[in-house]
Structures are given as structure tokens and as C-alpha cells.
Write a protein that holds these residues in place. Sequence first.
Motif, mmCIF file in Angstrom:
data_model
loop_
_atom_site.group_PDB
_atom_site.id
_atom_site.type_symbol
_atom_site.label_atom_id
_atom_site.label_comp_id
_atom_site.label_asym_id
_atom_site.label_seq_id
_atom_site.Cartn_x
_atom_site.Cartn_y
_atom_site.Cartn_z
ATOM 1 N N GLU A 243 -69.042 -58.586 -68.939
ATOM 2 C CA GLU A 243 -69.881 -57.866 -69.884
ATOM 3 C C GLU A 243 -69.646 -58.411 -71.283
ATOM 4 O OE1 GLU A 243 -68.839 -53.857 -70.637
ATOM 5 O OE2 GLU A 243 -66.717 -54.149 -70.218
ATOM 6 N N ARG B 256 -79.766 -62.108 -66.585
ATOM 7 C CA ARG B 256 -79.127 -62.367 -65.292
ATOM 8 C C ARG B 256 -80.156 -62.574 -64.187
ATOM 9 N NH1 ARG B 256 -74.601 -58.432 -63.407
ATOM 10 N NH2 ARG B 256 -74.732 -59.959 -61.724
ATOM 11 N N ALA C 155 -75.585 -66.207 -61.457
ATOM 12 C CA ALA C 155 -75.537 -64.763 -61.737
ATOM 13 C C ALA C 155 -74.314 -64.117 -61.114
ATOM 14 C CB ALA C 155 -76.818 -64.100 -61.226
ATOM 15 N N ALA C 156 -73.811 -64.675 -59.997
ATOM 16 C CA ALA C 156 -72.634 -64.100 -59.337
ATOM 17 C C ALA C 156 -71.403 -64.160 -60.230
ATOM 18 C CB ALA C 156 -72.364 -64.826 -58.021
ATOM 19 N N LEU D 176 -71.286 -63.434 -63.226
ATOM 20 C CA LEU D 176 -71.357 -62.350 -64.210
ATOM 21 C C LEU D 176 -71.316 -60.967 -63.564
ATOM 22 C CD1 LEU D 176 -74.164 -63.827 -66.498
ATOM 23 C CD2 LEU D 176 -71.709 -63.818 -66.947
ATOM 24 N N ASN D 177 -70.953 -60.879 -62.264
ATOM 25 C CA ASN D 177 -70.930 -59.590 -61.583
ATOM 26 C C ASN D 177 -69.973 -58.612 -62.255
ATOM 27 O OD1 ASN D 177 -72.858 -60.217 -59.732
ATOM 28 N ND2 ASN D 177 -71.430 -60.803 -58.113
ATOM 29 N N ASP D 178 -68.781 -59.087 -62.599
ATOM 30 C CA ASP D 178 -67.771 -58.222 -63.226
ATOM 31 C C ASP D 178 -67.519 -58.657 -64.665
ATOM 32 O OD1 ASP D 178 -67.320 -56.655 -60.949
ATOM 33 O OD2 ASP D 178 -66.080 -58.221 -60.082
ATOM 34 N N LYS E 149 -63.531 -59.830 -65.660
ATOM 35 C CA LYS E 149 -62.502 -59.000 -65.029
ATOM 36 C C LYS E 149 -61.379 -59.853 -64.454
ATOM 37 C CE LYS E 149 -61.903 -55.160 -61.798
ATOM 38 N NZ LYS E 149 -62.572 -54.247 -60.861
ATOM 39 N N LYS F 127 -78.714 -67.552 -58.165
ATOM 40 C CA LYS F 127 -77.802 -66.576 -57.571
ATOM 41 C C LYS F 127 -76.345 -66.969 -57.764
ATOM 42 C CE LYS F 127 -80.878 -64.655 -54.062
ATOM 43 N NZ LYS F 127 -81.074 -64.393 -52.601
ATOM 44 N N SER F 128 -76.051 -68.258 -57.636
ATOM 45 C CA SER F 128 -74.664 -68.717 -57.807
ATOM 46 C C SER F 128 -74.197 -68.535 -59.246
ATOM 47 C CB SER F 128 -74.550 -70.185 -57.390
ATOM 48 O OG SER F 128 -75.413 -70.991 -58.193
#
Length: 562
Positions: A463, A448, A456-457, A459-461, A477, A453-454
Motif C-alpha cells: 500500500e 492495479r 499486480a500480484a 502489490l497484493n500486500d 508486507k 497478473k504477475s
Amino acid sequence: MSYQALYRVWRPQNFIDVVGQEHVTKTLQNALLQQKISHAYLFSGPRGTGKTSAAKILAKTINCEHAPVSEPCNECAACLGITNGTIPDVLEFDAASNSRVEEMRDVLDKVKFAPTAVNYKVYIIDEVHMLSISAFNALLKTLEEPPKHVIFILATTEPHKIPLTIISRCQRFDFRRITAGSIVNRMKLIVEETGVDCDERALQMIARAAEGGMRDALSLLDQAISYSQDRVTVEDALTVTGSVSQGFLNKLAHAFQEGDVASGLETLDELLFHGKDPARFIEDLILFYRDMLLYKTAPNLEESLERVMLDDEFRQMAETLPTGQIYQLIDMLNKTQQEMRWTNHPRIFLEVAVVKLCQMEVKQADHSEPGHIAQLVSRIEQLENELQHLKANGIAATAQDEAPKPQRAAQKSAKKVFQPAVGKINEVLKLATKNDLNLIKANWGEMRAGLLKSQAALLNDAEPIAASADAFIIKFKHEMICQMAMNRTDFLEAVIAALYKLTSKRYVILGVPEDQWPPIRESFLNSQHGGEGEISGPAKEEEPHITEAKKLFGEEFVEIVD
């Protein structure tokens, strides 16, 4: 000086006198009777709640000549000596003024010597969070392995500043804020014993201004007694505490309700003329409407009211003011309070706020109001009658012709729902192993960090939840984020390239929303083992710690939770 402050004269000398801390005093008393005394205690809590008093009472009870007892006798030489401060074995150490390591070492050098006058040496270190790091380190070793005749009692208002290595070596007791009712009862006893004539409403006002501290309450009571003539009245209590009388608050609330700007500004000028602090005034006004909201929604919780007295004027105003308008008033007052913190002219902000509150337009009525519900019921009945009239005139057929349109719209919206590739997901699950999944998870954070940044965002929620040798599944999510990620080829290629650099494997990525994953997994398990709930193939490999647990406790006692 022959006169002593009330909080010094009426300092608790027994555990039963420590008000509002029964959860602490009962535990200490049981430990004393059972002779299960710890070598170190940590008393934490707000100011004026009885921490140092409880520490001194504990020191007396441990060293009482009649021990083991649950209360000190306060008559033997040990109890009297500790109360008067004449016994050197009980040392009260102020860490705020002796924070350096030299002072701490000077105290700890005497720990090894046996007590001379009583059975136990007791070190009461007040405001222990003020010690320096070096002083804490000097205390640490002694606190871990003290001599049998030494007991440490640490008191603090800020336990988060104490190193965890110190806290872990102590029995911790958290002192709570004392309720207004308990403070009033204690002050009633003191007033009766001292013979002071005091209005009960004045005691309630002082108790609420003390904010849960008994020492603050007794200091305010002492000040009110000195200020008053023959009897401590509500006005005396208001003057001492700096609070605003409820009459003024009621008058302002009427001005807001009736839109009377002149009356509101005149009341504000009168309050400021009498020297009331603007910050304290707006806090009182917020609490006034907070209590009104609580009284309106939960009238039985009278103990929860912090500012008001339930007089007839307040009750009448609470009944007529809509709940929605109270929300608006609190919100605007809170914004004004925030703005006043950063200005040198708080009076201007107060005056502007009063004008705004008087001219405030009430938003749409609260749907929970009984009158609004009656209007809705009446409107529904009217619409039903009109519908029956239309059907009787044969207009219902047109409505039936147009009925399929909403269905088509619903079908169009249904197509937007993300459909995961269930077949490919099942193929991955058949070949999935824990080792493959752990490899993905081990490199997940570094992967990540290498993305934009766009990217990686997205994959914030998310897994990884299952992986085979050449593919893995990501659980998102939110369905919208899942659809967005799976439709972006640049995102998928970036993730695949980043993982290839870390693992030397080129994976296929499959996505699934969190709410759709349980039925897919359950369907796969049922198809593999007829609903037995186990995944066959390589994914069934049992981890070593599970095998070891079954050997130690028996297979029938081990439950594996995914």
C-alpha cells in the motif's frame, strides 16, 4: 390421542424452566419489571433451544393480569387462554407454510384493531426466514411503526437469511446450544416426575446425541422409554441414537494400537451387522479420539468430552497412546469421512481405513513426551563429555581456526537483506502531503487492474504510505516481495505508466518493507523536530475535520492517531 410426547408435556411455562438461556431470560425479565418492552424481538438460534417457548412465555407475562411481573402466574384467564391457544389476540404464525405476501397482508390488516381479550396483541412468527421478499417488504413498514398495543416476536434458525432492514428494527437475542450437563439435569427431573427407571449413563448418551437441542433430547428419551422394558439402559440409548457403544470403540482402538487387522475387521463387521450407520460410526470414532486427545492434554475438562465415558479401560489406553499417534489417527479418519460422502459404497472405504489404521507406522515420537526429553538430556550430557575430552587432547585449536567460516557465511546472508533508499525516502517525506497521497490511493485500484497478473500480484500486500508531487513510497508486507518488486524494471515502468495515464504525473517509486518502515519514520521525525513526533513542511497540513473537531471539543481533548 390421549398420549402426548414428552417435549410437549414438559414444554416450559415459565422463564425459569427455559434451560441454558439465562442470558436471554434474565434480560427479558428485567425489561418486564421495568416496563421497557420493545415493539419487536428476534429470537435466533439452533433448533430445540427454547425460542418459541420463550416467545409464548413472554406473551403470557406481558398480558398477565398481575403485570408487571417477571414470571406469568399461569392461573389467570389471560395466562390460561394463551397456554391453551384460545385467545385470538396472541397469534402464532408459521412462516414456513405461509410464506407468500398474501398471507402476510391478511395478518397485517388486523394489526390496527385493538385487542379484545388482553392488553397486547402478540404476533409470534416462527421460521421467519422462510418469508418471501415481498412478504418481508409488507412486514417492514408495520414493524417499523406498529400500533402501541402490538408486539412482534420473530423466531428463526437462520438469521443470515433475514434482511438487515428487519433485523435492525428488532431487539435480537441469540439462543445458545444447551450443554449436555443442563440437558441431563432436565431429563433427570422429568424421569423422576414420571416415575421411569433410567440409567444415568443412558441419559448422558442421549444428551450428547441431541447436540445441544432440548427437544431432540426429549424425543430420544421418549423413544428410549418406549423401546426399553423396565429400565432404560445404555444399550437402549445406543440403539435409539444409532451410536456405537464404547466397548466396541475400545476394541477397535486396541486393534489399531496392536496392529491386529483381523480383530479390527471382525469388530467392524459386527457393528455393520447390527445396522449401525457407517457415517455415524466414523463420526463416533473421530469423537472418541478427539476426547482421548482432550483427556490426555487437559484431564480436568471432563465436561468438554462429547463421546466417551471415563472408564478404566479408556484411561489406560489414553495413557499408553502417544499424542502424535492420536493426531495421525484423527487425520486419517477425517480423510476417510470426506471420501465416504461421495461414494455409494461407504463400507469399502471403512474397511480400507481399518486396514490402514492397523498397519499405520507411528511417526517420530512427540518431543513433549517425558521419555523423549530424558533421552535428549542424556544425549546432551554425552556430547558435553566428548567435547571436554576433545579439548583436553588439544583438538580445540582446529575448531577455532574454522570458527570464522560461519561468520563469513552469516555476512554473505546479511548482504541479501533489502536496504531501502533511506535518503530518498526522507526527501519524499519532507515534501509529502495528504492530497498527494490521497491522489495515489484514489487511483490505486484502477492502476492495479491495468497491470499484468504477475505484476499486480506483487502489490497484493502492499500500500502507498506517503507521497509528494513527483514521488511516493510503497510499503510491502514481506521483505522478499519488496526486493523482488524494486529489482524488476518492467514492474516499475508498468506502474509508472499506469499512474501517468490516470494522473498525468510521472512518479518515482520507492519501496520499503513493513518491518523497516517504523524506524525510518521515527528517525525522520526525530531529525525534523527533535522527537516531537510531527512532520514539518507541507505534510503538516491539518485536515479540515481535525480542525473542526478541535473547535468543537477543545484541542486538549483531541488525540490524533496515525
